[in-house]
Design a protein around this motif. Sequence first.
Motif, PDB file in Angstrom:
ATOM      1  N   VAL A   4     -31.405 -93.321  28.118  1.00  0.00           N
ATOM      2  CA  VAL A   4     -32.113 -94.398  28.663  1.00  0.00           C
ATOM      3  C   VAL A   4     -33.543 -94.190  28.842  1.00  0.00           C
ATOM      4  O   VAL A   4     -34.256 -95.329  28.656  1.00  0.00           O
ATOM      5  N   ASN A  11     -36.853 -98.723  27.340  1.00  0.00           N
ATOM      6  CA  ASN A  11     -37.183 -99.142  28.500  1.00  0.00           C
ATOM      7  C   ASN A  11     -36.415-100.364  29.130  1.00  0.00           C
ATOM      8  O   ASN A  11     -36.602-100.857  30.287  1.00  0.00           O
ATOM      9  N   GLU A  12     -35.515-100.995  28.045  1.00  0.00           N
ATOM     10  CA  GLU A  12     -34.697-102.018  28.487  1.00  0.00           C
ATOM     11  C   GLU A  12     -33.216-101.841  28.641  1.00  0.00           C
ATOM     12  O   GLU A  12     -32.503-102.623  29.056  1.00  0.00           O
ATOM     13  N   LEU A  26     -30.120 -99.800  30.737  1.00  0.00           N
ATOM     14  CA  LEU A  26     -29.575 -99.771  32.319  1.00  0.00           C
ATOM     15  C   LEU A  26     -28.594 -98.230  31.938  1.00  0.00           C
ATOM     16  O   LEU A  26     -27.731 -98.437  31.050  1.00  0.00           O
ATOM     17  N   ARG A  48     -34.933 -95.945  38.558  1.00  0.00           N
ATOM     18  CA  ARG A  48     -34.854 -97.200  39.099  1.00  0.00           C
ATOM     19  C   ARG A  48     -33.891 -98.019  38.140  1.00  0.00           C
ATOM     20  O   ARG A  48     -33.294 -99.100  38.598  1.00  0.00           O
ATOM     21  N   ARG A  49     -33.536 -97.425  37.201  1.00  0.00           N
ATOM     22  CA  ARG A  49     -32.787 -98.305  36.112  1.00  0.00           C
ATOM     23  C   ARG A  49     -31.258 -97.584  36.165  1.00  0.00           C
ATOM     24  O   ARG A  49     -30.363 -97.747  35.352  1.00  0.00           O
ATOM     25  N   THR A  51     -27.433-107.726  35.899  1.00  0.00           N
ATOM     26  CA  THR A  51     -28.566-108.288  35.195  1.00  0.00           C
ATOM     27  C   THR A  51     -28.318-109.815  34.941  1.00  0.00           C
ATOM     28  O   THR A  51     -29.210-110.287  34.344  1.00  0.00           O
TER      29      THR A  51
END
Length: 233
Positions: A48, A52-53, A55, A94-95, A120
């Motif tokens: 991950v 950066n996109e 989850l 945070r993800r 999401t």
Amino acid sequence: MVAGHSVYTSSNCGKVDKEDSWFLESYQKHPGQASSFVTHIQEGVEIVAKDNEALLLFSGGETRKDAGPRSEAQSYWTVAESEGWFGKEESVRRRAMTEEHARDSFENLLFSVCRFRELTGSYPRNITVVSYDFKEERFKQLHRSAIGFPESRFFYSGTPGSSTSKEAALRGEAMVRSQFQEDPFGCLGSLRRKKLGRDPFHRTIPYPNGCPEIKGLFQYCDPAPYPGALPWG
């Protein structure tokens, strides 16, 4: 998605790689078993961190009665937290979320897809599963096929299990794989009984709330492929 395999029970997070820090079934009590869980957690974090996109979902319910009402997913999140997210806290923490109801590998995948939609508002474009290397065929061929997810967008990162239990693990995997071949949705016979046994606290599964577009997939129970339309079809 990192598939959970055990519940962390230690009050001392400095012992995450020790077998006595986890609730282990008899077939899991081998040297190196705890370290293999930590490897899965770290592998998920590392994957991950490169996107950066993406989850990160730790998946697994409250599956062990004697471990108390603690989920596998929360156990993995707690270990990642205690390890400082393996140096990737700023980009990954945070993800990183949990899916806390899955009772088997098929539910790890299906429930995580629903949880992703819940978090999401959309379904995943790509899916990467982290688990043991000997489970790759089960996830990539059987479970992926059961939910109709495109093979070109499904990836698998497998890590070795404990070397002392390899032969037994391969035998067990062959048996489970044959069961899913006959019962792809895990809703009949021995697979259904196994799931019921992994729900000692009688949790109400919230899905398909949060993913109404695939309600039919949750209700389907047949050896034949699911005939309905799917968002990723």
